[in-house]
Scaffold this motif. Structure first.
Motif, mmCIF file in Angstrom:
data_model
loop_
_atom_site.group_PDB
_atom_site.id
_atom_site.type_symbol
_atom_site.label_atom_id
_atom_site.label_comp_id
_atom_site.label_asym_id
_atom_site.label_seq_id
_atom_site.Cartn_x
_atom_site.Cartn_y
_atom_site.Cartn_z
ATOM 1 N N SER A 1 -14.844 13.256 24.828
ATOM 2 C CA SER A 1 -15.650 12.846 23.842
ATOM 3 C C SER A 1 -17.113 12.631 24.418
ATOM 4 N N SER A 2 -17.174 12.253 25.443
ATOM 5 C CA SER A 2 -18.815 11.854 26.182
ATOM 6 C C SER A 2 -19.038 13.649 26.277
ATOM 7 N N ARG A 3 -18.408 14.321 26.648
ATOM 8 C CA ARG A 3 -18.563 15.863 27.071
ATOM 9 C C ARG A 3 -19.082 16.485 25.796
ATOM 10 N N CYS A 4 -18.528 16.188 24.608
ATOM 11 C CA CYS A 4 -18.779 16.810 23.543
ATOM 12 C C CYS A 4 -20.265 16.533 23.052
ATOM 13 N N ILE A 5 -20.632 15.018 23.456
ATOM 14 C CA ILE A 5 -21.918 14.924 22.898
ATOM 15 C C ILE A 5 -22.968 15.647 23.948
ATOM 16 N N TYR A 6 -22.600 15.685 25.246
ATOM 17 C CA TYR A 6 -23.493 16.503 26.176
ATOM 18 C C TYR A 6 -23.801 17.971 25.563
ATOM 19 N N PHE B 1 -26.660 18.040 23.448
ATOM 20 C CA PHE B 1 -28.089 18.169 23.719
ATOM 21 C C PHE B 1 -28.591 19.438 24.262
ATOM 22 N N GLU B 2 -27.666 20.289 24.737
ATOM 23 C CA GLU B 2 -27.844 21.695 25.150
ATOM 24 C C GLU B 2 -28.504 22.581 23.972
ATOM 25 N N ASP B 3 -28.204 22.303 23.045
ATOM 26 C CA ASP B 3 -29.181 22.956 21.582
ATOM 27 C C ASP B 3 -30.373 22.474 21.576
ATOM 28 N N ALA B 4 -30.727 21.376 22.033
ATOM 29 C CA ALA B 4 -32.064 20.644 21.757
ATOM 30 C C ALA B 4 -33.179 21.647 21.922
ATOM 31 N N HIS C 1 -34.210 20.892 30.080
ATOM 32 C CA HIS C 1 -34.449 19.949 29.071
ATOM 33 C C HIS C 1 -35.497 18.853 29.761
ATOM 34 N N LEU C 2 -35.565 18.988 30.856
ATOM 35 C CA LEU C 2 -36.545 18.034 31.406
ATOM 36 C C LEU C 2 -37.684 18.641 32.365
ATOM 37 N N ARG C 3 -38.636 18.144 32.044
ATOM 38 C CA ARG C 3 -39.906 18.680 32.957
ATOM 39 C C ARG C 3 -40.699 17.655 33.523
ATOM 40 N N ILE C 4 -40.856 17.536 34.831
ATOM 41 C CA ILE C 4 -41.737 16.791 35.412
ATOM 42 C C ILE C 4 -43.258 17.121 35.153
ATOM 43 N N THR C 5 -43.937 16.080 34.437
ATOM 44 C CA THR C 5 -45.202 16.610 33.946
ATOM 45 C C THR C 5 -46.305 15.341 34.550
ATOM 46 N N ALA C 6 -45.826 14.465 34.949
ATOM 47 C CA ALA C 6 -46.749 13.405 35.760
ATOM 48 C C ALA C 6 -46.438 12.521 36.772
ATOM 49 N N LEU C 7 -47.261 12.198 37.566
ATOM 50 C CA LEU C 7 -46.608 11.477 38.881
ATOM 51 C C LEU C 7 -47.909 10.649 39.214
ATOM 52 N N PHE C 8 -47.166 9.212 39.660
ATOM 53 C CA PHE C 8 -48.284 8.182 39.943
ATOM 54 C C PHE C 8 -47.352 7.618 41.290
ATOM 55 N N ASN C 9 -48.253 7.744 42.250
ATOM 56 C CA ASN C 9 -47.925 6.698 43.536
ATOM 57 C C ASN C 9 -49.268 5.988 43.809
ATOM 58 N N GLU C 10 -49.139 4.778 44.350
ATOM 59 C CA GLU C 10 -50.319 3.993 44.691
ATOM 60 C C GLU C 10 -51.009 4.929 45.816
ATOM 61 N N ASP C 11 -50.341 5.472 46.622
ATOM 62 C CA ASP C 11 -51.092 6.199 47.680
ATOM 63 C C ASP C 11 -51.088 8.061 46.915
ATOM 64 N N ILE C 12 -52.320 8.390 46.367
ATOM 65 C CA ILE C 12 -52.234 9.547 45.597
ATOM 66 C C ILE C 12 -51.858 10.595 46.504
ATOM 67 N N GLY C 13 -52.194 10.661 47.695
ATOM 68 C CA GLY C 13 -51.986 11.571 48.891
ATOM 69 C C GLY C 13 -50.679 12.012 48.858
ATOM 70 N N SER C 14 -49.597 11.006 48.566
ATOM 71 C CA SER C 14 -48.209 11.171 48.644
ATOM 72 C C SER C 14 -47.746 11.921 47.417
ATOM 73 N N HIS D 1 -31.591 11.264 23.091
ATOM 74 C CA HIS D 1 -32.742 11.801 22.641
ATOM 75 C C HIS D 1 -32.182 13.022 21.397
ATOM 76 N N ALA D 2 -31.419 13.989 22.074
ATOM 77 C CA ALA D 2 -31.476 14.881 20.955
ATOM 78 C C ALA D 2 -30.856 14.399 19.558
ATOM 79 N N GLU D 3 -29.984 13.370 19.676
ATOM 80 C CA GLU D 3 -29.506 12.826 18.440
ATOM 81 C C GLU D 3 -30.720 12.330 17.670
ATOM 82 N N GLN D 4 -31.665 11.634 18.449
ATOM 83 C CA GLN D 4 -32.642 11.165 17.686
ATOM 84 C C GLN D 4 -33.568 12.061 17.159
#
Lengths: 437, 437
Positions: B6-11, B14-17, B49-62, B383-386
């Motif tokens: 049933s968990s896989r059903c819900i999975y 979100f693929e249709d999101a 479904h996921l895209r990295i858009t922002a990064l923060f580290n104390e050391d901006i170089g990293s 998230h897809a449900e919401q």
């Protein structure tokens, strides 16, 4: 530390002993299976040195029955405990009881021994061999230690797990440094009596609060005694949680088939125990389970000893180290190898390439009889020494020595640990254990 | 209880999101191996479904390094935490840190989210995914639960052991009654970092008190969380003994060879834990050992679950249930068999002849990545449900449900248990555990 071979040397010494010890037994009946399967055949195998001369049971008929059945031609039946003790025909008194009256009988034995002493100047009784558990309070055991000491009586307690060849082997491997320092230990065992089923063949005292025999005083006590003996350390701190989750047991016949009846159970079925050994602050975890829940994925008796340079594992089919034939597994660098290397007087760092594995198992070893037999042999050794040299003293406490046998003082120390187990479970506190006699 | 299917059903849902979630990460650096080996590939596998858009580290170089190295073409580097949160370019904030500053950063995140809320009426940040352990006090976690609840932010905590297919399978077998009622459990695991040797490849935060990562908050916490999750019960009472017996560690290189240096160790190396589950008063014993003392005779991770009608055993090579591929062993009468029999509406007594054994293992399962991936999938499901239905509420607490994911409230309950562990060890008392949020 002495190797088991040195113990065998002493064994030879009693074989030359001229006289045999006269054995009086309280509790030898045809119904007492431990007496019939362990004490009696052990005495029989040592018949050139031990002879049953006197019997006492509350029911005189059962003494007569056992004499007839076992053909005890040298034994006299006594109608009262007083006459039995006063008979002057007992060197070694064996008390094999699992009942409410155990402490009362012990108190009476002491009373009548005192009477003899006062009358004749000395009680003829030299050794008292007591079956474990004693069904006594710590204070009572302490009093018994004092009384027997005052009377000059040598006590022996059937913590016979100490005589198991596997226990001796484990102790030897560890004391020789063959697994380095002990890191941690885990113990798990099944107390078969306290599961969801009760076999009609189980003796009734196992389920009676007043017999003093239960998962704590029996399975756990024997196992934890062996743990202390193997490691050469008492516990410093312990915590325990006792459970009585199984309130009803279904009766099963000798083949394990249900007979359609169930009975109430009042004794605990699970014990969780954890503690620190004094020596090395070693963490030890021990679980006792009622029933046999896991025949497939785990053995019913496991002691895992993890060392800095190796491991020892003891494994068996039943959670009773004192009466089970078990298997010992070892991995590490053996003491012999280390010695051979060290004789060149160089530092020998740990080298995994020299690591070996071995297992140790005596396929036909009858542990129920064998361990008790070895206790009697140790008694005979001391007796023979004392016969040769009257200055050889009473063995006060065996503690962790290879030679000798557990005395009532060893039993007292174990009872103190058991008292801490009960108190910890009741009070919800981690307890310090008193390891002074 | 729902089956994993049933968990896989819900999975699938979100693929249709239509839209993807914008992911901002704090702590993604080339040095953070968990982020690189788990979070990043999980997000990559879910790139529709996921895209990295922002990064923060104390050391901006990293941050700049990691963007170049991982070719994060959609990601912006922010110089301050304030600008990062205020960017309005993050739906899902991932915090992957193991350092002293973790709670300070959490507090700042909340502060800046509040600022956004006050300014724009709503904080764009919808989900915060926090790496375990949180390095926070119980009170601080409680405060964070309140703050995120007030802000309407969905929390996710990386107690990803709950997503292990073996854990789900064990949970399913037990909830279906395939081992009857649980009798008792024994758990033993090795926390490899805390033995006599320290590999130079181990990250330094593992040995720093102030990082909050240790044998209790890491190995033990993940394992005991999984134990509660599988059994569907919190602990009622617990006792713990913590040990620091190994004060010095020898440094070894990546191949395990000693490099001739040793370092001090201040964190504990052994934990003995025992307790009672609320449900069924089940005795549970758990031992955590530093180092790998027993590669030969025992697995380095074992959960033994004994039931009235069968057993489940989970076994693995390392004491980290949340990142290890393990094996599940089962014996008993399967639910399907029982159901088939019971459909005739007759009482089905236990019949050992119908007992079966099976084992369950996914040979190529990458648990380090896979369990975290499944957490992200569960986040996407909600998230897809919401997205489809704005009335679908925030998941306050997963508790023992198959669906969803562990939230900060689940983390709070676990922190309460860990606090009881420390207090028990310090005070020498058996503690009641508070399982209310």
């Amino acid at each position: 530390m002495a190797k088991p071979s040195s113990s065998r040397c002493i064994y030879r010494s009693f074989e030359d002993a001229a006289a045999f010890m006269k054995v009086g037994i309280i509790g030898l009946t045809l119904q007492n299976s431990f007496a019939i399967k362990a004490h009696f055949p052990a005495i029989q195998q040592l018949s050139s040195h031990l002879r049953i001369t006197a019997l006492f049971n509350e029911d005189i008929g059962s003494s007569v029955d056992v004499i007839r059945h076992l053909k005890l031609e040298h034994a006299t039946v006594f109608p009262t405990l007083k006459s039995f003790i006063a008979s002057s025909n007992i060197d070694l008194l064996v008390v094999t009881l699992h009942e409410r009256s155990y402490p009362l009988i012990l108190a009476d034995i002491i009373k009548y021994c005192k009477l003899c002493s006062e009358k004749d100047g000395k009680c003829t009784l030299k050794f008292i061999f007591l079956d474990w558990p004693l069904n006594c309070s710590v204070d009572f055991v302490k009093q018994m230690v004092e009384e027997t000491t005052n009377l000059g009586i040598q006590t022996v307690v059937s913590l016979q797990g100490r005589k198991s060849p596997y226990v001796i082997k484990a102790k030897q491997l560890i004391s020789e440094g063959s697994i380095g320092e002990i890191n941690s230990m885990e113990i798990a065992a099944n107390g078969i009596w306290y599961g969801y089923e009760r076999s009609i063949k189980f003796e009734s005292y196992l389920f009676q609060q007043e017999s003093g025999v239960n998962i704590v005083t029996s399975s756990f006590a024997h196992i934890i005694d062996v743990v202390e003996y193997i490691t050469g350390s008492y516990f410093g701190e312990i915590n325990a949680l006792l459970f009585n989750n199984i309130r009803k047991q279904e009766l099963v016949d000798e083949l394990g088939n249900k007979i359609g009846e169930s009975v109430q159970k009042s004794l605990p079925d699970h014990l969780l125990f954890q503690g620190k050994l004094v020596s090395g602050n070693v963490p030890v975890s021990c679980t006792l389970r009622g029933g046999m829940p896991s025949k497939r994925f785990a053995k019913n008796f496991v002691i895992d000893i993890h060392g800095t340079k190796g491991d020892v594992k003891l494994e068996g089919e039943a959670g009773f180290v004192e009466i089970s034939n078990i298997v010992l597994y070892y991995r590490g660098i053996k003491h012999d190898t280390l010695s051979a290397l060290r004789q060149f007087n160089v530092h020998v760092p740990y080298d995994a390439n020299k690591e070996m594995m071995e297992f140790y198992h005596l396929r036909k070893y009858n542990a129920l009889l064998g361990n008790i037999l070895k206790l009697y042999q140790s008694v005979l050794e001391l007796h023979a020494e004392q016969q040769k040299n009257p200055h050889v003293p009473v063995l006060t406490v065996q503690s962790f020595g290879i030679q000798g046998f557990p005395t009532l003082s060893d039993g007292l120390l174990l009872y103190k640990l058991l008292a801490a187990v009960y108190e910890s479970s009741l009070s919800g506190r981690t307890m310090r254990v008193d390891s002074t006699i």
